[in-house]
Design an enzyme around this catalytic site. Structure first.
Site, mmCIF file in Angstrom:
data_model
loop_
_atom_site.group_PDB
_atom_site.id
_atom_site.type_symbol
_atom_site.label_atom_id
_atom_site.label_comp_id
_atom_site.label_asym_id
_atom_site.label_seq_id
_atom_site.Cartn_x
_atom_site.Cartn_y
_atom_site.Cartn_z
ATOM 1 N N ASP A 138 -20.731 -94.726 -3.577
ATOM 2 C CA ASP A 138 -20.799 -93.324 -3.949
ATOM 3 C C ASP A 138 -22.244 -92.834 -3.923
ATOM 4 O O ASP A 138 -23.066 -93.364 -3.165
ATOM 5 C CB ASP A 138 -20.161 -93.116 -5.325
ATOM 6 C CG ASP A 138 -19.426 -91.793 -5.450
ATOM 7 O OD1 ASP A 138 -20.106 -90.758 -5.532
ATOM 8 O OD2 ASP A 138 -18.181 -91.804 -5.463
ATOM 9 N N HIS A 182 -21.906 -87.435 -8.970
ATOM 10 C CA HIS A 182 -20.552 -87.793 -8.550
ATOM 11 C C HIS A 182 -20.238 -89.248 -8.862
ATOM 12 O O HIS A 182 -19.227 -89.575 -9.497
ATOM 13 C CB HIS A 182 -20.403 -87.522 -7.055
ATOM 14 C CG HIS A 182 -19.005 -87.617 -6.534
ATOM 15 N ND1 HIS A 182 -18.489 -88.774 -5.993
ATOM 16 C CD2 HIS A 182 -18.019 -86.695 -6.450
ATOM 17 C CE1 HIS A 182 -17.246 -88.562 -5.599
ATOM 18 N NE2 HIS A 182 -16.927 -87.307 -5.867
ATOM 19 N N ASN A 213 -9.597 -83.288 -0.142
ATOM 20 C CA ASN A 213 -9.197 -82.060 -0.838
ATOM 21 C C ASN A 213 -8.920 -80.937 0.151
ATOM 22 O O ASN A 213 -9.273 -79.786 -0.091
ATOM 23 C CB ASN A 213 -10.302 -81.616 -1.807
ATOM 24 C CG ASN A 213 -10.599 -82.660 -2.863
ATOM 25 O OD1 ASN A 213 -9.792 -83.553 -3.131
ATOM 26 N ND2 ASN A 213 -11.772 -82.565 -3.476
ATOM 27 N N SER A 243 -11.346 -87.490 -5.365
ATOM 28 C CA SER A 243 -12.413 -88.404 -5.778
ATOM 29 C C SER A 243 -12.180 -88.927 -7.182
ATOM 30 O O SER A 243 -12.538 -90.064 -7.505
ATOM 31 C CB SER A 243 -13.775 -87.685 -5.750
ATOM 32 O OG SER A 243 -14.372 -87.741 -4.494
#
Length: 447
Positions: free
Chosen positions: A192, A223, A316, A379
């Site tokens: 990430d 994130h 998404n 996520s």
């Protein structure tokens, strides 16, 4: 000059003309006979090319995989002919990151692809962290309930039906923790934007490595720290914070996304390979893009061959279009559900490639500023699956201690999802309790 003289002169010129044509034909035949070829146009030097801005690729980089039989002399010849320069080689999968003219990535990749010494060539594309929008948050019982002060706000673990939500639309984490809370022998690698090293509610990463363009392995984007908290936040540690899905699992911080949340195919591929080679049992990739990368697929297959379970966000996009790396065969593709066990409005979907779903709306976890917040996205759904994979690994032995078996248990131990589009979210919403073989009839469960 008389007519006879002009005629003789004309015949002489005619003869010389034919002699010249014959001579040229002979010379051409000689050239062809010796195998000489016209000079080929060369690729322009890097500094002479006119950059053409492109979105979705690393400027001036392509990925090239040569045939195993290609000798080094042929590789050098191909680079010289195509105008590229090797920057680095990704070990084991032997893919070269090649510098080319900025703005010419597609053309140069296609040019390399035509050479018989090249197995494949592709632009070094970009994947991105996939979350929607976040908001700050300050803020049921089973046989074992962690003491963390904010665990009541983690509806994904134990949905009591408050706020009008659907009771038990959760992964039954409390019930699963009666069976196992994970093991230090099970490393989960979070690929990430990095992980905050100073958050009070996160364990110190056992391994940290940085493959991004960022100068630091820490999380400046916000994130990776959130994802890491969902995987393995410190749990049952008094009045502090939140719980993690696999509280006792070991955490690896593998930074592959930069401080803007973007990462190249090559950086993700290097992260996958590194994690697998350093013993990660689970590899979490809360990132996605529409580009299919053969380089990353090779890295994924390498990790699967090393025994890792790989999990990735389905994206998404609110579409059934495939997102990668989730859509690779050896990756568990994760869609997102909401507090009513329905498809999250933003989640990508697809009955032919999405494997499971998990909670991904308003997920409370750790943030990079040392606090806590809610985020939404596939996520956020993905680390729930990675954490459950860690629990299953921790509870497996013998023939069950294989990535094929762990994946099968996760995908078969699911709850049905209702609402429009439910059939396109894979086999169902994950259930941690079922996956570890627990008693899942607590808390007013529907089962």
């Amino acid at each position: 000059m008389s007519f006879g003289s002009r005629a003789a002169s004309g015949r002489g010129m005619h003869a010389w003309r034919w002699l010249f044509i014959l001579t040229m034909l002979v010379l051409l035949a000689l050239l062809l006979g010796t195998g000489m070829k016209p000079v080929e146009a060369q690729s322009p030097p890097l500094e002479e090319a006119s950059p053409v801005p492109q979105e979705g690729v690393v400027p001036g980089e392509i990925l090239v995989k040569f045939e195993p039989s290609a000798p080094s002399t042929n590789k050098k010849r191909v680079h010289g002919k195509k105008g590229g320069r090797t920057k680095e080689v990704i070990p084991e999968i032997e893919v070269e990151v090649v510098q080319v003219a900025p703005g010419q990535e597609e053309a140069r990749a296609a040019d390399y692809q035509e050479d018989p010494n090249v197995r494949y060539a592709e632009p070094n594309g970009v994947y991105r962290a996939v979350e929607t929008r976040s908001r700050r948050s300050d803020g049921a019982k089973a046989n074992w309930t962690p003491s963390d002060s904010r665990v009541g706000g983690q509806w994904a673990f134990n949905n009591t039906g408050r706020n009008g939500w659907t009771r038990d639309a959760d992964i039954d984490a409390f019930e699963a923790w009666d069976v196992t809370r994970g093991s230090r022998d099970v490393p989960v690698a979070v690929l990430d934007s990095g992980v905050s090293p100073s958050h009070e509610d996160l364990p110190k990463a056992a391994e940290t490595v940085n493959f991004s363009k960022s100068p630091t392995p820490d999380d400046a984007y916000g994130h990776g720290t959130h994802v890491a908290g969902t995987v393995a936040a410190r749990t049952d540690n008094g009045t502090t914070g939140v719980a993690g899905t696999c509280p006792r699992c070991t955490l690896y911080n593998v930074k592959v996304l930069d401080d803007s949340g973007n990462g190249s195919y090559s950086s993700v591929a290097k992260g996958v390979r590194w994690a697998a080679n350093h013993g990660a049992k689970v590899i979490n990739m809360s990132l996605a893009g529409t580009g299919y990368s053969r380089t990353l697929k090779e890295a994924v297959d390498h990790a699967w061959g090393k025994g890792a379970v790989l999990v990735a966000a389905a994206g998404n996009g609110e579409t059934n279009a495939r997102f990668y790396p989730a859509a690779y065969r050896n990756v568990v593709a994760v869609a997102a559900t909401d507090q009513d066990d329905r498809k999250a409005v933003f989640s990508s979907y697809g009955s032919s490639w999405v494997d499971v779903a998990a909670p991904g709306v308003g997920i409370l976890s750790t943030t990079q500023d040392g606090r806590y917040g809610r985020k939404s996205g596939t996520s956020m759904a993905t680390p729930h699956v990675a954490g459950v994979a860690g629990l299953v690994w921790s509870n497996s032995s013998g023939a069950d201690a294989r990535n094929e078996s762990v994946r099968q248990k996760i995908e078969e131990a699911v709850d049905p999802i209702g609402g429009t589009g439910a059939s396109s979210l894979g086999k169902g919403r994950i259930n941690a309790c079922k996956a570890v073989g627990g008693s899942c009839d607590l808390n007013g469960s529907r089962r």
